[in-house]
Design a protein around this motif. Structure first.
Motif, PDB file in Angstrom:
ATOM      1  N   TYR A 160       6.818  -0.213   4.526  1.00 41.01           N
ATOM      2  CA  TYR A 160       6.793   1.156   5.039  1.00 41.01           C
ATOM      3  C   TYR A 160       6.571   2.154   3.899  1.00 41.01           C
ATOM      4  O   TYR A 160       5.702   3.029   3.981  1.00 41.01           O
ATOM      5  N   ARG A 161       7.334   2.025   2.835  1.00 42.73           N
ATOM      6  CA  ARG A 161       7.209   2.941   1.711  1.00 42.73           C
ATOM      7  C   ARG A 161       5.835   2.821   1.046  1.00 42.73           C
ATOM      8  O   ARG A 161       5.249   3.821   0.620  1.00 42.73           O
ATOM      9  N   ILE A 162       5.337   1.628   0.963  1.00 47.79           N
ATOM     10  CA  ILE A 162       4.016   1.434   0.363  1.00 47.79           C
ATOM     11  C   ILE A 162       2.935   2.032   1.252  1.00 47.79           C
ATOM     12  O   ILE A 162       2.000   2.682   0.764  1.00 47.79           O
ATOM     13  N   LEU A 163       3.048   1.862   2.566  1.00 51.13           N
ATOM     14  CA  LEU A 163       2.071   2.471   3.461  1.00 51.13           C
ATOM     15  C   LEU A 163       2.086   3.986   3.320  1.00 51.13           C
ATOM     16  O   LEU A 163       1.026   4.626   3.252  1.00 51.13           O
ATOM     17  N   VAL A 164       3.268   4.581   3.274  1.00 50.42           N
ATOM     18  CA  VAL A 164       3.364   6.040   3.095  1.00 50.42           C
ATOM     19  C   VAL A 164       2.658   6.462   1.814  1.00 50.42           C
ATOM     20  O   VAL A 164       1.859   7.405   1.804  1.00 50.42           O
ATOM     21  N   PHE A 185       5.388   4.829 -11.161  1.00 52.89           N
ATOM     22  CA  PHE A 185       5.422   5.510  -9.880  1.00 52.89           C
ATOM     23  C   PHE A 185       6.492   4.881  -8.989  1.00 52.89           C
ATOM     24  O   PHE A 185       6.708   3.661  -9.040  1.00 52.89           O
ATOM     25  N   PRO A 186       7.153   5.676  -8.140  1.00 48.24           N
ATOM     26  CA  PRO A 186       8.235   5.123  -7.316  1.00 48.24           C
ATOM     27  C   PRO A 186       7.769   4.026  -6.369  1.00 48.24           C
ATOM     28  O   PRO A 186       8.534   3.098  -6.074  1.00 48.24           O
ATOM     29  N   TRP A 187       6.534   4.103  -5.896  1.00 47.77           N
ATOM     30  CA  TRP A 187       6.058   3.073  -4.964  1.00 47.77           C
ATOM     31  C   TRP A 187       5.751   1.764  -5.683  1.00 47.77           C
ATOM     32  O   TRP A 187       5.517   0.754  -5.034  1.00 47.77           O
ATOM     33  N   ARG A 188       5.752   1.780  -7.009  1.00 46.61           N
ATOM     34  CA  ARG A 188       5.597   0.537  -7.753  1.00 46.61           C
ATOM     35  C   ARG A 188       6.947  -0.157  -7.971  1.00 46.61           C
ATOM     36  O   ARG A 188       6.980  -1.263  -8.509  1.00 46.61           O
ATOM     37  N   VAL A 199      -5.224   2.500   9.762  1.00 47.21           N
ATOM     38  CA  VAL A 199      -5.182   1.594   8.605  1.00 47.21           C
ATOM     39  C   VAL A 199      -6.499   0.845   8.518  1.00 47.21           C
ATOM     40  O   VAL A 199      -6.791  -0.028   9.341  1.00 47.21           O
ATOM     41  N   GLY A 200      -7.310   1.204   7.531  1.00 47.90           N
ATOM     42  CA  GLY A 200      -8.591   0.540   7.327  1.00 47.90           C
ATOM     43  C   GLY A 200      -8.469  -0.617   6.366  1.00 47.90           C
ATOM     44  O   GLY A 200      -7.363  -0.966   5.909  1.00 47.90           O
ATOM     45  N   PRO A 201      -9.589  -1.247   6.014  1.00 51.87           N
ATOM     46  CA  PRO A 201      -9.562  -2.435   5.160  1.00 51.87           C
ATOM     47  C   PRO A 201      -8.885  -2.204   3.812  1.00 51.87           C
ATOM     48  O   PRO A 201      -8.108  -3.048   3.353  1.00 51.87           O
ATOM     49  N   TYR A 202      -9.172  -1.069   3.174  1.00 48.73           N
ATOM     50  CA  TYR A 202      -8.587  -0.829   1.849  1.00 48.73           C
ATOM     51  C   TYR A 202      -7.069  -0.696   1.937  1.00 48.73           C
ATOM     52  O   TYR A 202      -6.320  -1.341   1.186  1.00 48.73           O
ATOM     53  N   THR A 203      -6.586   0.144   2.852  1.00 50.76           N
ATOM     54  CA  THR A 203      -5.143   0.370   2.970  1.00 50.76           C
ATOM     55  C   THR A 203      -4.427  -0.901   3.405  1.00 50.76           C
ATOM     56  O   THR A 203      -3.347  -1.234   2.894  1.00 50.76           O
ATOM     57  N   ALA A 204      -5.021  -1.643   4.342  1.00 51.98           N
ATOM     58  CA  ALA A 204      -4.418  -2.887   4.798  1.00 51.98           C
ATOM     59  C   ALA A 204      -4.273  -3.873   3.638  1.00 51.98           C
ATOM     60  O   ALA A 204      -3.239  -4.537   3.486  1.00 51.98           O
ATOM     61  N   ASN A 205      -5.302  -3.950   2.825  1.00 48.27           N
ATOM     62  CA  ASN A 205      -5.260  -4.867   1.693  1.00 48.27           C
ATOM     63  C   ASN A 205      -4.238  -4.422   0.656  1.00 48.27           C
ATOM     64  O   ASN A 205      -3.525  -5.251   0.055  1.00 48.27           O
ATOM     65  N   ALA A 206      -4.128  -3.112   0.442  1.00 45.74           N
ATOM     66  CA  ALA A 206      -3.151  -2.599  -0.517  1.00 45.74           C
ATOM     67  C   ALA A 206      -1.730  -2.897  -0.059  1.00 45.74           C
ATOM     68  O   ALA A 206      -0.882  -3.338  -0.854  1.00 45.74           O
TER      69      ALA A 206
END
Length: 304
Positions: free
Chosen positions: A36-40, A27-30, A124-131
């Motif tokens: 920024y790109r990872i958050l998107v 995947f491109p985000w990998r 941005v919740g706990p899961y997204t913040a951690n990711a």
């Protein structure tokens, strides 16, 4: 709470990381550590098929390639893009735009690196913040999503309990290696240990320890069913946003037929003007739509 995990945890860790690094979905985000790109990608991936996310992700970054570009965009354009690409709840687009504004204004364009501080960003919740902390800065905790829960439950008999899953995931993750570990264990759940397991076909690296593989019992933790999208209020909200994205403004009776072919101004049931007014009012309360009275008519437009 982690007694059910194998004693030879180092071997378990090494097997999974080696399996992931040998071959995984590209995947491109990998291929980036840009926060920024990872958050998107993380916001887009919430309850959305990854095949659809890939195209939308590329289009989004072509339009707003940096966090500064997104912060400077009209919110209505971002919401319209989101709806036009069928990315789910339009509030996510609003929050993503507001988070970008926070990063630019409060952090001078540099994302926080800590999961707790990332949670200060809008939406941005706990899961997204951690990711984001894991994949951008290699500074996260163990990610626990549906895939991870399924893997831990099947492989090691971790009970279907959020606290037990969190403890087991944290115990297994190698210290300081959240980027590769979280990618690897989610890949395992997505490729080898899905609802229909592909243990041998995918070369699952945990077969020697896996209780499900040994017993043939591939029971998975309960996952709440998503309500039907077709005909849902969520679908109607998306149609409103898309219609308004194609017009500067629309009166309710001009908007109605674009939302439902059976729209009728009379009455108070679904498909009526009262129903549409309530639907538009919800979007206005969420800050997505502006509503005003013009010449005796209620007129709606995307909030810019």
């Amino acid at each position: 709470m982690t007694d059910h995990l194998p004693d030879d945890r180092d071997a378990v860790r090494e097997a999974l990381v080696a399996w992931y690094e040998a071959d995984h979905r590209d995947f491109p985000w990998r291929r980036t550590d840009d926060a920024y790109r990872i958050l998107v990608s993380e916001v887009m991936s919430q309850q959305t098929q990854l095949s659809r996310v890939e195209e939308a992700y590329a289009d989004f970054l072509d339009t707003w390639p940096t966090v500064e570009a997104l912060a400077a965009a009209d919110r209505g354009d971002v919401v319209s893009f989101w709806s036009g690409h069928s990315l789910g709840y339009n509030n996510r687009a609003k929050y993503l735009h507001e988070a970008a504004t926070q990063v630019v204004e409060a952090y001078d364009g540099a994302f926080p690196t800590d999961p707790d501080e990332l949670q200060e960003l809008m939406g941005v919740g706990p899961y997204t913040a951690n990711a984001v902390a894991s994949f951008a800065f290699d500074n996260g905790d163990a990610v626990v999503d549906t895939n991870v829960k399924r893997v831990l439950h099947r492989a090691f008999g971790v009970p279907d309990d959020d606290a037990a899953f969190a403890a087991a995931a944290s115990d297994l993750m190698p210290a300081g290696e959240s980027r590769v570990w979280n990618n690897a264990i989610m890949e395992l759940g997505g490729v080898a240990c899905g609802q229909s397991p592909r243990c041998d076909e995918a070369g699952c690296p945990w077969r020697r320890w896996c209780r499900a593989y040994e017993t043939g019992d591939f029971t998975a933790p309960d996952v709440p069913e998503q309500p039907s999208f077709e005909g849902s209020r969520r679908q109607m909200r998306g149609k409103v946003v898309r219609a308004l994205g194609n017009h500067d403004a629309l009166a309710l009776d001009a908007l109605g037929p674009r939302i439902r072919v059976d729209y009728s101004p009379d009455g108070d049931g679904e498909g009526s003007r009262a129903w549409l007014r309530d639907l538009v009012g919800d979007l206005a309360d969420d800050g997505l739509v502006a509503v005003e009275e013009r010449d005796g008519e209620t007129v709606a437009s995307l909030r810019r």
